[in-house]
Write an enzyme that holds these catalytic residues in place. Structure first.
Site, short mmCIF file in Angstrom:
data_model
loop_
_atom_site.label_atom_id
_atom_site.label_comp_id
_atom_site.label_asym_id
_atom_site.label_seq_id
_atom_site.Cartn_x
_atom_site.Cartn_y
_atom_site.Cartn_z
N LYS A 14 17.02 3.44 1.94
CA LYS A 14 17.69 3.42 3.24
C LYS A 14 18.88 2.46 3.14
CE LYS A 14 14.81 3.21 6.92
NZ LYS A 14 14.07 2.50 8.00
N GLU A 64 7.64 2.41 -5.84
CA GLU A 64 7.71 2.00 -4.43
C GLU A 64 7.88 3.22 -3.54
OE1 GLU A 64 7.11 -0.09 -2.35
OE2 GLU A 64 7.81 -2.11 -2.77
N ASP A 76 14.39 -0.82 1.32
CA ASP A 76 15.01 -0.94 2.64
C ASP A 76 16.09 -2.04 2.54
OD1 ASP A 76 15.31 -0.88 5.41
OD2 ASP A 76 13.18 -0.75 5.80
N LYS A 109 0.81 -1.20 0.00
CA LYS A 109 0.00 0.00 0.00
C LYS A 109 0.86 1.27 0.00
CE LYS A 109 -3.32 -2.21 3.09
NZ LYS A 109 -3.85 -2.19 4.48
N VAL A 137 10.58 5.78 9.30
CA VAL A 137 9.82 6.85 8.66
C VAL A 137 8.35 6.48 8.49
CG1 VAL A 137 11.62 8.16 7.48
CG2 VAL A 137 10.82 6.01 6.48
C1 PRP Z 1 7.45 -1.74 2.46
C2 PRP Z 1 7.73 -1.03 1.15
C3 PRP Z 1 8.36 -2.09 0.32
C4 PRP Z 1 9.11 -2.92 1.34
C5 PRP Z 1 10.56 -2.54 1.31
O1 PRP Z 1 6.26 -2.43 2.37
O2 PRP Z 1 6.54 -0.54 0.56
O3 PRP Z 1 7.41 -2.86 -0.37
O4 PRP Z 1 8.55 -2.64 2.63
O5 PRP Z 1 11.26 -3.29 2.24
P1 PRP Z 1 12.52 -4.20 1.84
O6 PRP Z 1 13.41 -3.42 0.94
O7 PRP Z 1 13.17 -4.45 3.19
O8 PRP Z 1 12.03 -5.47 1.24
P2 PRP Z 1 5.46 -3.01 3.63
O9 PRP Z 1 5.76 -4.47 3.77
O10 PRP Z 1 5.70 -2.14 4.82
O11 PRP Z 1 3.95 -2.93 3.17
P3 PRP Z 1 3.04 -1.63 2.82
O12 PRP Z 1 3.61 -1.03 1.56
O13 PRP Z 1 1.69 -2.21 2.59
O14 PRP Z 1 3.12 -0.69 3.98
#
Ligand code: PRP
Length: 173
Positions: free
Chosen positions: A129, A97, A101, A42, A151
Site C-alpha cells: 500500500k 508478509e 504498509d 499472524k 483490507v
Molecule cells: C501487519 C502486517 C505487517 C505490518 C505491516 O501486521 O502483517 O506485519 O502490519 O505494517 P507496516 O508496514 O505499517 O509496518 P499486524 O500488526 O496487523 O499484525 P498481524 O499480522 O498479526 O495481523
C-alpha cells in the site's frame, strides 16, 4: 457467514493465479538451493500456505511471531513474540508478509534478520500500500499494489476477525 458489508477486492482466482506466478519465479531464481520460508504471524498464514505449495524446491518453514507495541504501530516498534527455532546463517531466506504498509515492520525485520547472516534475504509480500509508505522497502516478490483502503480477509484482520475469508476484501463500515 454474512458478509454483506464486504466488497471483494481480489478474488480467489486472481490470488491463485498471481501466487502461482510468484512461486514459479521463486523456484526459478533459487534453482538448486534450499529456501527457508519465514512467514510473519499472524497475517501471512494463508498466503504462506498457498505460496509454499507453489514453490517447487526443498524448503523449510520457520514462523516468526511479531507484535507491534500497543499504540506504537506507526512507529515500527515491534517485539518478537515467537522467534525462529533454528539458525538461518548461510541460508537462502524469504520473509513472507501479507502487507507492507508504512514499511516500518519490514525495515525492522530486515535489520534483525540480516544480523543472523543469511546467504540471501528476500521479501515476498502479498500486498503493498504505497500511499502509506514511510520508509521505502524493496519487495522482491509482490502480489498486488493496492489503494489506501482497509483490507481484510485471506489472513488480514479487523479486530482479529475476517482472517478466514478466502479472498481479499474491503470492509465497508
Ligand atoms: C501487519 C502486517 C505487517 C505490518 C505491516 O501486521 O502483517 O506485519 O502490519 O505494517 P507496516 O508496514 O505499517 O509496518 P499486524 O500488526 O496487523 O499484525 P498481524 O499480522 O498479526 O495481523
Amino acid at each position: 457467514m454474512a458478509n454483506e458489508n464486504i466488497k471483494v477486492l481480489i478474488d480467489e482466482k486472481t490470488l491463485a493465479k498471481r501466487i502461482a506466478e510468484i512461486g514459479a519465479q521463486i523456484t526459478k531464481e533459487h534453482a538448486g538451493r534450499e529456501v527457508i520460508l519465514v512467514p510473519v504471524l499472524k497475517g501471512s498464514f494463508m498466503f504462506a500456505a498457498d505460496l509454499a505449495r507453489a514453490i517447487d524446491l526443498p524448503t523449510n518453514i520457520e514462523f516468526l511471531g511479531l507484535q507491534s507495541y500497543a499504540g506504537t504501530k506507526s512507529t515500527g516498534v515491534v517485539q518478537i513474540t515467537s522467534d525462529l527455532t533454528r539458525s538461518v546463517a548461510d541460508k537462502d531466506v524469504i520473509i513472507i508478509e501479507d502487507i507492507v504498509d508504512t514499511g516500518l515492520t519490514m525495515t525492522y525485520l530486515l535489520e534483525n534478520l540480516q544480523t543472523r547472516k543469511p546467504r540471501s534475504l528476500k521479501i515476498a509480500s502479498l500486498l503493498h500500500k504505497p500511499a502509506r509508505s514511510k520508509v521505502h522497502v524493496d519487495i522482491d516478490y509482490l502480489g498486488f499494489t493496492i489503494e489506501d483502503v482497509f483490507v481484510i480477509g485471506y489472513g488480514l484482520d479487523y479486530d482479529g476477525r475476517y482472517r478466514n475469508l478466502p479472498y481479499v476484501g474491503v470492509l465497508e463500515l
